[in-house]
Enzyme design. Structure first.
Site, PDB file in Angstrom:
ATOM      1  N   ARG A  57       0.829  -1.202   0.000  1.00 45.74           N
ATOM      2  CA  ARG A  57       0.000   0.000   0.000  1.00 45.74           C
ATOM      3  C   ARG A  57       0.868   1.258   0.000  1.00 45.74           C
ATOM      4  O   ARG A  57       2.072   1.198   0.232  1.00 45.74           O
ATOM      5  CB  ARG A  57      -0.925  -0.008   1.221  1.00 45.74           C
ATOM      6  CG  ARG A  57      -2.027  -1.038   1.173  1.00 45.74           C
ATOM      7  CD  ARG A  57      -2.792  -1.130   2.490  1.00 45.74           C
ATOM      8  NE  ARG A  57      -1.993  -1.728   3.552  1.00 45.74           N
ATOM      9  CZ  ARG A  57      -2.422  -1.934   4.792  1.00 45.74           C
ATOM     10  NH1 ARG A  57      -3.652  -1.563   5.123  1.00 45.74           N
ATOM     11  NH2 ARG A  57      -1.635  -2.498   5.696  1.00 45.74           N
ATOM     12  N   LYS A 114       1.570   2.024   7.438  1.00 44.27           N
ATOM     13  CA  LYS A 114       1.902   1.213   8.613  1.00 44.27           C
ATOM     14  C   LYS A 114       2.862   1.942   9.538  1.00 44.27           C
ATOM     15  O   LYS A 114       3.561   2.876   9.148  1.00 44.27           O
ATOM     16  CB  LYS A 114       2.504  -0.123   8.181  1.00 44.27           C
ATOM     17  CG  LYS A 114       1.504  -1.050   7.513  1.00 44.27           C
ATOM     18  CD  LYS A 114       0.309  -1.378   8.406  1.00 44.27           C
ATOM     19  CE  LYS A 114       0.696  -2.206   9.609  1.00 44.27           C
ATOM     20  NZ  LYS A 114      -0.501  -2.482  10.487  1.00 44.27           N
ATOM     21  N   TYR A 155      -1.159   4.321  10.709  1.00 42.75           N
ATOM     22  CA  TYR A 155      -1.545   3.350  11.731  1.00 42.75           C
ATOM     23  C   TYR A 155      -0.351   3.146  12.663  1.00 42.75           C
ATOM     24  O   TYR A 155       0.786   3.031  12.198  1.00 42.75           O
ATOM     25  CB  TYR A 155      -1.901   1.994  11.098  1.00 42.75           C
ATOM     26  CG  TYR A 155      -3.237   1.954  10.394  1.00 42.75           C
ATOM     27  CD1 TYR A 155      -4.426   2.143  11.092  1.00 42.75           C
ATOM     28  CD2 TYR A 155      -3.310   1.691   9.027  1.00 42.75           C
ATOM     29  CE1 TYR A 155      -5.655   2.088  10.452  1.00 42.75           C
ATOM     30  CE2 TYR A 155      -4.540   1.636   8.372  1.00 42.75           C
ATOM     31  CZ  TYR A 155      -5.709   1.841   9.088  1.00 42.75           C
ATOM     32  OH  TYR A 155      -6.923   1.784   8.452  1.00 42.75           O
ATOM     33  N   HIS A 179      -0.960   1.367  16.308  1.00 42.22           N
ATOM     34  CA  HIS A 179      -1.234   0.208  17.169  1.00 42.22           C
ATOM     35  C   HIS A 179      -0.166   0.079  18.256  1.00 42.22           C
ATOM     36  O   HIS A 179       0.462  -0.969  18.432  1.00 42.22           O
ATOM     37  CB  HIS A 179      -1.298  -1.070  16.334  1.00 42.22           C
ATOM     38  CG  HIS A 179      -2.408  -1.061  15.311  1.00 42.22           C
ATOM     39  ND1 HIS A 179      -3.743  -1.184  15.660  1.00 42.22           N
ATOM     40  CD2 HIS A 179      -2.374  -0.954  13.955  1.00 42.22           C
ATOM     41  CE1 HIS A 179      -4.478  -1.150  14.554  1.00 42.22           C
ATOM     42  NE2 HIS A 179      -3.693  -1.001  13.532  1.00 42.22           N
ATOM     43  N   GLU A 206      -6.033   4.529  13.804  1.00 38.82           N
ATOM     44  CA  GLU A 206      -6.942   3.595  14.481  1.00 38.82           C
ATOM     45  C   GLU A 206      -7.617   4.175  15.713  1.00 38.82           C
ATOM     46  O   GLU A 206      -8.567   3.567  16.241  1.00 38.82           O
ATOM     47  CB  GLU A 206      -6.204   2.304  14.862  1.00 38.82           C
ATOM     48  CG  GLU A 206      -5.227   2.417  16.007  1.00 38.82           C
ATOM     49  CD  GLU A 206      -3.840   2.895  15.596  1.00 38.82           C
ATOM     50  OE1 GLU A 206      -2.935   2.894  16.449  1.00 38.82           O
ATOM     51  OE2 GLU A 206      -3.659   3.260  14.411  1.00 38.82           O
ATOM     52  N   SER A 210     -10.595  -2.772   8.275  1.00 43.74           N
ATOM     53  CA  SER A 210     -11.266  -3.856   8.991  1.00 43.74           C
ATOM     54  C   SER A 210     -12.181  -4.619   8.050  1.00 43.74           C
ATOM     55  O   SER A 210     -12.301  -5.846   8.141  1.00 43.74           O
ATOM     56  CB  SER A 210     -12.071  -3.290  10.170  1.00 43.74           C
ATOM     57  OG  SER A 210     -11.219  -2.722  11.139  1.00 43.74           O
ATOM     58  N   VAL A 239     -14.895  -6.213  11.469  1.00 49.29           N
ATOM     59  CA  VAL A 239     -14.172  -7.391  11.000  1.00 49.29           C
ATOM     60  C   VAL A 239     -15.086  -8.609  11.024  1.00 49.29           C
ATOM     61  O   VAL A 239     -15.190  -9.364  10.047  1.00 49.29           O
ATOM     62  CB  VAL A 239     -12.916  -7.663  11.858  1.00 49.29           C
ATOM     63  CG1 VAL A 239     -12.301  -9.018  11.500  1.00 49.29           C
ATOM     64  CG2 VAL A 239     -11.881  -6.569  11.644  1.00 49.29           C
ATOM     65  N   VAL A 273     -11.563  -9.161  17.541  1.00 47.98           N
ATOM     66  CA  VAL A 273     -11.855  -8.355  18.723  1.00 47.98           C
ATOM     67  C   VAL A 273     -11.051  -7.063  18.696  1.00 47.98           C
ATOM     68  O   VAL A 273      -9.876  -7.062  18.322  1.00 47.98           O
ATOM     69  CB  VAL A 273     -11.520  -9.141  20.007  1.00 47.98           C
ATOM     70  CG1 VAL A 273     -11.753  -8.287  21.243  1.00 47.98           C
ATOM     71  CG2 VAL A 273     -12.371 -10.407  20.070  1.00 47.98           C
ATOM     72  N   LEU A 274     -11.687  -5.961  19.094  1.00 48.16           N
ATOM     73  CA  LEU A 274     -10.982  -4.679  19.152  1.00 48.16           C
ATOM     74  C   LEU A 274     -11.443  -3.901  20.369  1.00 48.16           C
ATOM     75  O   LEU A 274     -12.641  -3.767  20.615  1.00 48.16           O
ATOM     76  CB  LEU A 274     -11.261  -3.846  17.894  1.00 48.16           C
ATOM     77  CG  LEU A 274     -10.714  -2.412  17.917  1.00 48.16           C
ATOM     78  CD1 LEU A 274      -9.184  -2.435  17.807  1.00 48.16           C
ATOM     79  CD2 LEU A 274     -11.312  -1.569  16.813  1.00 48.16           C
ATOM     80  N   VAL A 300      -7.144 -11.701  13.405  1.00 50.04           N
ATOM     81  CA  VAL A 300      -7.099 -10.372  12.799  1.00 50.04           C
ATOM     82  C   VAL A 300      -6.729  -9.319  13.843  1.00 50.04           C
ATOM     83  O   VAL A 300      -6.283  -8.229  13.503  1.00 50.04           O
ATOM     84  CB  VAL A 300      -8.454 -10.043  12.134  1.00 50.04           C
ATOM     85  CG1 VAL A 300      -8.408  -8.690  11.420  1.00 50.04           C
ATOM     86  CG2 VAL A 300      -8.822 -11.137  11.125  1.00 50.04           C
ATOM     87  N   ALA A 301      -6.879  -9.648  15.114  1.00 52.90           N
ATOM     88  CA  ALA A 301      -6.554  -8.716  16.195  1.00 52.90           C
ATOM     89  C   ALA A 301      -5.063  -8.658  16.499  1.00 52.90           C
ATOM     90  O   ALA A 301      -4.660  -8.017  17.469  1.00 52.90           O
ATOM     91  CB  ALA A 301      -7.320  -9.107  17.457  1.00 52.90           C
ATOM     92  N   ASP A 335      -2.667  -7.016  15.293  1.00 49.69           N
ATOM     93  CA  ASP A 335      -2.118  -5.664  15.366  1.00 49.69           C
ATOM     94  C   ASP A 335      -2.175  -5.098  16.776  1.00 49.69           C
ATOM     95  O   ASP A 335      -1.349  -4.261  17.152  1.00 49.69           O
ATOM     96  CB  ASP A 335      -2.888  -4.723  14.424  1.00 49.69           C
ATOM     97  CG  ASP A 335      -2.281  -4.682  13.032  1.00 49.69           C
ATOM     98  OD1 ASP A 335      -1.088  -4.969  12.895  1.00 49.69           O
ATOM     99  OD2 ASP A 335      -3.008  -4.358  12.070  1.00 49.69           O
ATOM    100  N   VAL A 374      -0.880 -12.724  10.177  1.00 49.06           N
ATOM    101  CA  VAL A 374      -0.223 -11.653   9.416  1.00 49.06           C
ATOM    102  C   VAL A 374      -0.742 -10.302   9.899  1.00 49.06           C
ATOM    103  O   VAL A 374      -1.950 -10.062   9.956  1.00 49.06           O
ATOM    104  CB  VAL A 374      -0.480 -11.821   7.910  1.00 49.06           C
ATOM    105  CG1 VAL A 374       0.075 -10.631   7.126  1.00 49.06           C
ATOM    106  CG2 VAL A 374       0.163 -13.118   7.419  1.00 49.06           C
ATOM    107  N   ASN A 411      -0.434  -7.307   8.618  1.00 49.29           N
ATOM    108  CA  ASN A 411      -0.880  -6.322   7.618  1.00 49.29           C
ATOM    109  C   ASN A 411      -1.595  -7.033   6.477  1.00 49.29           C
ATOM    110  O   ASN A 411      -1.216  -6.915   5.313  1.00 49.29           O
ATOM    111  CB  ASN A 411       0.295  -5.487   7.109  1.00 49.29           C
ATOM    112  CG  ASN A 411       1.395  -6.303   6.452  1.00 49.29           C
ATOM    113  OD1 ASN A 411       1.643  -7.447   6.831  1.00 49.29           O
ATOM    114  ND2 ASN A 411       2.055  -5.731   5.459  1.00 49.29           N
TER     115      ASN A 411
END
Length: 368
Positions: free
Chosen positions: A15, A75, A94, A96, A118, A134, A179, A239-240, A267-268, A270, A298, A300
């Site tokens: 990206r 990132k 981002y 995190h 975020e 997401s 998500v 979950v976020l 996916v959480a 990060d 992963v 990203n």
């Protein structure tokens, strides 16, 4: 203001912070934009388009960072970029930070104004700059999970959609937010049996209505999570908690109760991950196995579909970035409480309460 757009250096991150249309908006407003050569190529955006939009191309990332008042990225800065950040510089990306305390220490030491996509949060609690990625990550999660379930990738050899006369795959999604709902859409479309767990009963009611009974909704507690994870073929962590490290909802002890070849996609990751055995991986080496369970973590994921992700991200980052450039960071934050919440560090202090709590730092409110 001088805005710099370096090429992303995180593993397989294709990206880019700004698309040419965004450059054109900044230049039209009287700002200068420096773009590192080749920064947009991974998203299908050649240098020529940036030149046409009014950007100045620079050969090296060092030069972009050295000349920019605000660095506009995708990132969080990685170790090789720490030395490029200049004291007092604004970095818009981002972060995190709850999952990367070492980066937070550098930002504080260098008195970086870290504006985190975020944690930009509207009064209704929505996270406009996190939402599109997401959505992308949620839609990708069943795809990569299905691939990992193939025997040659270490999975149990289950086809999520099954075939007539054979049981469909079981997908368990922990978290029913952006998500989770996007993961469910794809998993249902693939023909899987899908269960979503969440602690918000209003959200569960909404999900039940949206999917017209095609997914099972369950209240998220330790007993229900354990019961569902044990029977799952694919578990998706979705979950976020804004600004904070994700809670651990799947302890390692549960893995021994899962079939060998079961797949988890966290996916959480990060924000530290909601599965205890989660650790960040890369697109180059995306999986590992713990207690027979295949982990895809992963950090990203949207970088793999860079063209879609770059444009989706720019649609939401551009207005806030333009406000910072046009008004200056202090005035832009004072005028917009949502943007003010995006400020994670400023002048050597941690300026976001949840981030400070996660990192055990003193919280200092922004001075504007």
């Amino acid at each position: 203001m001088i805005v710099g757009v370096p090429k992303e250096v995180k593993n397989h991150e294709y990206r880019v912070g700004l698309v040419p249309a965004g450059v054109r908006s900044l230049v039209g407003a009287g700002h200068t934009v420096f773009v590192e050569r080749g920064a947009g190529e991974g998203s299908g955006l050649p240098d020529a388009l940036y030149l046409e939009a009014g950007a100045t191309l620079l050969d090296a990332a060092d030069e972009v960072w050295a000349r920019a008042d605000m660095v506009w990225k995708v990132k969080e800065p990685v170790a090789e970029e720490y030395g490029r950040m200049r004291p007092g510089q604004t970095v818009y990306t981002y972060f995190h930070l709850a999952a990367v305390p070492e980066l937070a220490a550098v930002l504080l030491e260098k008195k970086i104004a870290a504006v985190a996509y975020e944690t930009i949060e509207k009064p209704d609690g929505s996270l406009p700059l996190l939402m599109p990625m997401s959505e992308v990550a949620g839609k990708m999660a069943p795809q990569v999970g299905a691939r990992c379930l193939e025997r040659e990738h270490g999975g149990k050899g289950v086809l999520l959609g099954g075939v007539p006369g054979v049981k469909r795959g079981e997908v368990v999604i922990i978290g029913g937010g952006v998500v989770g709902i996007n993961a469910a859409k794809v998993a249902v479309g693939m023909g899987a049996n899908v269960t979503i767990l969440d602690v918000n009963t209003r959200r569960l009611n909404y999900l039940d209505d949206v999917f017209l009974g095609r997914v099972q909704t369950l209240y998220s507690d330790a007993d229900n999570i354990a019961m569902q994870v044990r029977r799952a073929d694919l578990v998706i962590g979705a979950v976020l908690v804004t600004g904070k490290r994700a809670p651990t909802l799947v302890p390692r002890a549960l893995l021994s109760d899962m079939d060998d070849g079961t797949v988890v996609v966290d996916v959480a990751v990060d924000q530290g991950g909601c599965i205890e055995t989660c650790k960040p991986t890369t697109h180059a080496d995306p999986t590992y196995v713990v207690d027979g369970v295949v982990h895809y973590c992963v950090a990203n994921m949207p970088g793999a579909v860079s063209h879609t992700s770059t444009f989706a991200l720019n649609n939401v980052t551009r207005p806030y970035g333009l406000a910072i450039a046009n008004k200056g960071l202090a005035k832009a934050c004072a005028d917009d409480p949502a943007l003010r919440l995006g400020l994670n560090t400023y002048d050597g202090a941690c300026t976001h309460a949840a981030v400070a709590e996660s990192l055990d730092l003193e919280y200092v409110p922004p001075p504007f």
